[in-house]
Design a protein around this motif. Structure first.
Motif, short mmCIF file in Angstrom:
data_model
loop_
_atom_site.label_atom_id
_atom_site.label_comp_id
_atom_site.label_asym_id
_atom_site.label_seq_id
_atom_site.Cartn_x
_atom_site.Cartn_y
_atom_site.Cartn_z
N ALA A 1 0.83 -1.20 0.00
CA ALA A 1 0.00 0.00 0.00
C ALA A 1 0.87 1.25 0.00
CB ALA A 1 -0.93 0.00 1.22
N TRP A 2 1.93 1.26 0.80
CA TRP A 2 2.80 2.43 0.89
C TRP A 2 3.48 2.69 -0.46
CZ3 TRP A 2 2.61 6.42 3.70
CH2 TRP A 2 3.67 7.32 3.78
N SER A 3 3.81 1.65 -1.17
CA SER A 3 4.41 1.79 -2.49
C SER A 3 3.45 2.51 -3.44
CB SER A 3 4.79 0.42 -3.03
OG SER A 3 5.33 0.53 -4.32
N VAL A 4 2.19 2.12 -3.44
CA VAL A 4 1.18 2.77 -4.29
C VAL A 4 0.98 4.21 -3.84
CG1 VAL A 4 -1.26 2.76 -4.96
CG2 VAL A 4 0.00 0.60 -4.83
N VAL B 1 1.72 7.60 -6.22
CA VAL B 1 0.64 8.53 -6.57
C VAL B 1 0.88 9.92 -5.97
CG1 VAL B 1 -1.83 9.02 -6.34
CG2 VAL B 1 -1.06 6.72 -6.96
N THR B 2 1.26 9.96 -4.69
CA THR B 2 1.44 11.27 -4.05
C THR B 2 2.66 12.00 -4.61
OG1 THR B 2 2.60 10.25 -2.16
CG2 THR B 2 0.22 10.67 -1.93
N ASP B 3 3.71 11.27 -4.95
CA ASP B 3 4.87 11.91 -5.58
C ASP B 3 4.48 12.51 -6.92
OD1 ASP B 3 6.61 11.37 -3.51
OD2 ASP B 3 7.71 9.78 -4.57
N GLU B 4 3.75 11.75 -7.69
CA GLU B 4 3.33 12.21 -9.02
C GLU B 4 2.43 13.45 -8.94
OE1 GLU B 4 0.30 10.67 -12.41
OE2 GLU B 4 1.72 9.18 -11.65
#
Length: 88
Positions: free
Chosen positions: A27-30, A34-37
């Motif tokens: 989950a943290w990877s997803v 997304v938040t970085d993008e």
């Protein structure tokens, strides 16, 4: 639990998890991607650091994702659903 926990508002996206939880790592990877993008802030909260009431509420649902202080997902994070929530 009807009230949103205070810690859920630490960032735009907050994940409640536990060290050693493979679903939390996924989950943290997803969430990170997304938040970085999108340029959105994120935070991680440990199940071990929250109140007893919150542990009781969420222990069997981790990872639990909150967006804008409201519960969004649990167990798994859908990239599309998270992106939509942050874009809307």
């Amino acid at each position: 639990m009807t009230e949103t926990p205070d810690w859920a508002g630490k960032a735009r996206v907050v994940m409640l998890g536990r060290q050693g939880c493979h679903l939390c790592e996924d989950a943290w990877s997803v969430i990170t991607g997304v938040t970085d993008e999108l340029g959105v802030d994120r935070a991680e909260e440990s199940l071990d650091a929250v109140s007893a009431a919150d542990r009781e509420e969420y222990w069997d649902k981790i990872p639990v994702t909150f967006v804008d202080g409201r519960r969004h997902d649990f167990w798994r994070v859908s990239e599309g659903r998270l992106r939509s929530a942050l874009s809307g």
